[in-house]
Design a protein around this motif. Structure first.
Motif, PDB file in Angstrom:
ATOM      1  N   LEU A   1       0.818  -1.229   0.064  1.00 35.15           N
ATOM      2  CA  LEU A   1      -0.075  -0.125  -0.100  1.00 35.15           C
ATOM      3  C   LEU A   1       0.928   1.233   0.069  1.00 35.15           C
ATOM      4  O   LEU A   1       0.700   2.219  -0.717  1.00 35.15           O
ATOM      5  CB  LEU A   1      -0.881  -0.065   1.288  1.00 35.15           C
ATOM      6  CG  LEU A   1      -1.733   1.393   1.378  1.00 35.15           C
ATOM      7  CD1 LEU A   1      -2.770   1.538   0.154  1.00 35.15           C
ATOM      8  CD2 LEU A   1      -2.581   1.056   2.869  1.00 35.15           C
ATOM      9  N   VAL A   2       1.923   1.253   0.901  1.00 33.18           N
ATOM     10  CA  VAL A   2       2.663   2.335   0.783  1.00 33.18           C
ATOM     11  C   VAL A   2       3.418   2.702  -0.491  1.00 33.18           C
ATOM     12  O   VAL A   2       3.548   3.889  -0.929  1.00 33.18           O
ATOM     13  CB  VAL A   2       3.742   2.109   1.980  1.00 33.18           C
ATOM     14  CG1 VAL A   2       4.971   3.235   1.911  1.00 33.18           C
ATOM     15  CG2 VAL A   2       3.264   2.104   3.303  1.00 33.18           C
ATOM     16  N   SER A   3       3.915   1.766  -0.888  1.00 31.43           N
ATOM     17  CA  SER A   3       4.714   1.638  -2.451  1.00 31.43           C
ATOM     18  C   SER A   3       3.594   2.276  -3.435  1.00 31.43           C
ATOM     19  O   SER A   3       3.869   3.131  -4.383  1.00 31.43           O
ATOM     20  CB  SER A   3       4.899   0.198  -3.080  1.00 31.43           C
ATOM     21  OG  SER A   3       6.090  -0.331  -2.084  1.00 31.43           O
ATOM     22  N   LEU A   4       2.319   1.770  -3.314  1.00 33.38           N
ATOM     23  CA  LEU A   4       1.338   2.281  -4.206  1.00 33.38           C
ATOM     24  C   LEU A   4       0.937   3.786  -4.077  1.00 33.38           C
ATOM     25  O   LEU A   4       0.933   4.720  -4.934  1.00 33.38           O
ATOM     26  CB  LEU A   4       0.088   1.494  -4.034  1.00 33.38           C
ATOM     27  CG  LEU A   4      -1.160   1.969  -5.103  1.00 33.38           C
ATOM     28  CD1 LEU A   4      -0.822   1.729  -6.666  1.00 33.38           C
ATOM     29  CD2 LEU A   4      -2.269   0.944  -4.846  1.00 33.38           C
ATOM     30  N   VAL A   5       0.903   4.280  -2.918  1.00 32.18           N
ATOM     31  CA  VAL A   5       0.701   5.360  -2.461  1.00 32.18           C
ATOM     32  C   VAL A   5       1.818   6.424  -3.072  1.00 32.18           C
ATOM     33  O   VAL A   5       1.373   7.513  -3.572  1.00 32.18           O
ATOM     34  CB  VAL A   5       0.306   5.677  -0.679  1.00 32.18           C
ATOM     35  CG1 VAL A   5       0.417   7.111  -0.344  1.00 32.18           C
ATOM     36  CG2 VAL A   5      -0.863   5.009  -0.605  1.00 32.18           C
TER      37      VAL A   5
ATOM     38  N   MET B   1       5.229   8.829   6.476  1.00 33.79           N
ATOM     39  CA  MET B   1       5.090   7.324   5.810  1.00 33.79           C
ATOM     40  C   MET B   1       6.266   6.700   5.859  1.00 33.79           C
ATOM     41  O   MET B   1       6.378   5.442   5.946  1.00 33.79           O
ATOM     42  CB  MET B   1       4.475   7.687   4.306  1.00 33.79           C
ATOM     43  CG  MET B   1       3.091   8.033   4.159  1.00 33.79           C
ATOM     44  SD  MET B   1       2.410   8.165   2.833  1.00 33.79           S
ATOM     45  CE  MET B   1       2.666   6.429   2.069  1.00 33.79           C
ATOM     46  N   LEU B   2       7.479   7.346   5.645  1.00 34.45           N
ATOM     47  CA  LEU B   2       8.752   6.955   5.456  1.00 34.45           C
ATOM     48  C   LEU B   2       9.303   6.505   6.638  1.00 34.45           C
ATOM     49  O   LEU B   2      10.012   5.403   7.132  1.00 34.45           O
ATOM     50  CB  LEU B   2       9.636   7.255   4.414  1.00 34.45           C
ATOM     51  CG  LEU B   2       9.267   7.819   3.200  1.00 34.45           C
ATOM     52  CD1 LEU B   2      10.219   8.638   2.421  1.00 34.45           C
ATOM     53  CD2 LEU B   2       9.346   6.432   2.435  1.00 34.45           C
ATOM     54  N   ASP B   3       8.922   7.170   7.674  1.00 31.68           N
ATOM     55  CA  ASP B   3       9.315   6.961   9.151  1.00 31.68           C
ATOM     56  C   ASP B   3       8.746   5.719   9.581  1.00 31.68           C
ATOM     57  O   ASP B   3       9.448   4.771  10.218  1.00 31.68           O
ATOM     58  CB  ASP B   3       9.129   8.190  10.028  1.00 31.68           C
ATOM     59  CG  ASP B   3       9.931   9.291   9.805  1.00 31.68           C
ATOM     60  OD1 ASP B   3      11.072   9.195   9.228  1.00 31.68           O
ATOM     61  OD2 ASP B   3       9.950  10.536  10.512  1.00 31.68           O
ATOM     62  N   ILE B   4       7.582   5.524   9.411  1.00 35.49           N
ATOM     63  CA  ILE B   4       6.760   4.314   9.879  1.00 35.49           C
ATOM     64  C   ILE B   4       7.439   3.034   9.361  1.00 35.49           C
ATOM     65  O   ILE B   4       7.643   2.095   9.945  1.00 35.49           O
ATOM     66  CB  ILE B   4       5.251   4.580   9.736  1.00 35.49           C
ATOM     67  CG1 ILE B   4       4.749   5.563  10.600  1.00 35.49           C
ATOM     68  CG2 ILE B   4       4.623   3.230   9.858  1.00 35.49           C
ATOM     69  CD1 ILE B   4       3.255   6.117  10.228  1.00 35.49           C
ATOM     70  N   CYS B   5       7.676   3.163   8.111  1.00 31.71           N
ATOM     71  CA  CYS B   5       8.309   1.905   7.432  1.00 31.71           C
ATOM     72  C   CYS B   5       9.776   1.779   7.870  1.00 31.71           C
ATOM     73  O   CYS B   5      10.381   0.660   8.233  1.00 31.71           O
ATOM     74  CB  CYS B   5       8.303   2.222   5.607  1.00 31.71           C
ATOM     75  SG  CYS B   5       6.710   2.046   4.794  1.00 31.71           S
TER      76      CYS B   5
ATOM     77  N   LEU C   1      10.273   1.296   0.745  1.00 37.24           N
ATOM     78  CA  LEU C   1      11.059   2.533   1.135  1.00 37.24           C
ATOM     79  C   LEU C   1      11.550   2.928  -0.084  1.00 37.24           C
ATOM     80  O   LEU C   1      11.778   4.113  -0.276  1.00 37.24           O
ATOM     81  CB  LEU C   1      12.385   1.721   1.882  1.00 37.24           C
ATOM     82  CG  LEU C   1      11.773   1.620   3.306  1.00 37.24           C
ATOM     83  CD1 LEU C   1      13.187   1.033   3.976  1.00 37.24           C
ATOM     84  CD2 LEU C   1      11.491   2.762   4.147  1.00 37.24           C
ATOM     85  N   LEU C   2      11.863   2.149  -1.236  1.00 36.02           N
ATOM     86  CA  LEU C   2      12.383   2.523  -2.596  1.00 36.02           C
ATOM     87  C   LEU C   2      11.495   3.193  -3.056  1.00 36.02           C
ATOM     88  O   LEU C   2      11.888   4.077  -4.160  1.00 36.02           O
ATOM     89  CB  LEU C   2      13.213   1.315  -3.353  1.00 36.02           C
ATOM     90  CG  LEU C   2      14.245   0.819  -2.430  1.00 36.02           C
ATOM     91  CD1 LEU C   2      14.725  -0.577  -3.531  1.00 36.02           C
ATOM     92  CD2 LEU C   2      15.680   1.876  -2.424  1.00 36.02           C
ATOM     93  N   ALA C   3      10.123   2.914  -3.025  1.00 34.61           N
ATOM     94  CA  ALA C   3       9.084   3.960  -3.963  1.00 34.61           C
ATOM     95  C   ALA C   3       9.304   5.321  -3.839  1.00 34.61           C
ATOM     96  O   ALA C   3       9.072   6.089  -4.415  1.00 34.61           O
ATOM     97  CB  ALA C   3       7.646   3.257  -3.717  1.00 34.61           C
TER      98      ALA C   3
END
Length: 185
Positions: free
Chosen positions: A122-126, A142-146, A175-177
């Motif tokens: 989901l994070v990648s898609l967002v 978003m990135l901090d949570i990941c 993370l790479l998205a």
């Protein structure tokens, strides 16, 4: 909910059912899993109106507490969010930061590896769709949570179909998205 899996509803029917489910989100939290299952089936309808989605988003923000649901229902919520991002990203742009805040609260603190894999997708898609918009704070959050899941510390047991490698790959994708964005380090 099973009847909704057919793509036979017209715009009015979808809007009425969306309103029904929206009102059910105001009921006790124990039925939220079934509500989100119904909403997932509705959003897959070819005639799902984006305007219904715009009425739903404030209710999702106020009433849906994803982390209080079962693992299965949290996966359903993630699937629902992925569907609306894939099908209605133009409408979500109008929702602004509100939708991204809903997503962040839905996966913040997740511990179930099966749910985490879906959430990383989901994070990648967002991030691919650029939904956090211009808010550096939301991108960072978003990135901090990941990032708090790095390094992946997971030892599967016999019942888990998820491997450490699955989690590592999903986390790396999430993370790479963000690297493609102007907000990446």
């Amino acid at each position: 909910n099973r009847c909704l899996n057919k793509n036979s509803l017209n715009v009015r029917e979808v809007a009425v059912l969306t309103e029904f489910y929206r009102e059910r989100l105001k009921d006790v939290w124990q039925i939220h899993g079934a509500v989100m299952e119904g909403m997932l089936a509705l959003v897959k309808q070819p005639k799902y109106p984006g305007s219904a989605l715009m009425r739903l988003i404030p209710t999702l923000e106020q009433e849906l507490h994803v982390q209080s649901l079962s693992s299965k229902d949290r996966v359903t919520c993630c699937d629902f969010f992925c569907e609306i991002i894939s099908r209605h990203s133009s409408w979500l742009g109008q929702a602004g930061e509100q939708f991204t805040s809903i997503l962040i609260s839905s996966y913040d603190g997740e511990t179930d590896p099966r749910v985490l894999i879906n959430n990383f997708g989901l994070v990648s898609l967002v991030q691919t769709k650029g939904l956090p918009g211009k808010s550096k704070l939301l991108w960072d959050e978003m990135l901090d949570i990941c990032a708090c899941y790095f390094p992946v510390d997971f030892e599967p047991d016999e019942k888990d179909k998820v491997t450490r490698s699955d989690l590592v790959n999903a986390l790396n994708s999430a993370l790479l998205a963000g690297v493609k964005s102007e907000h990446a380090i």
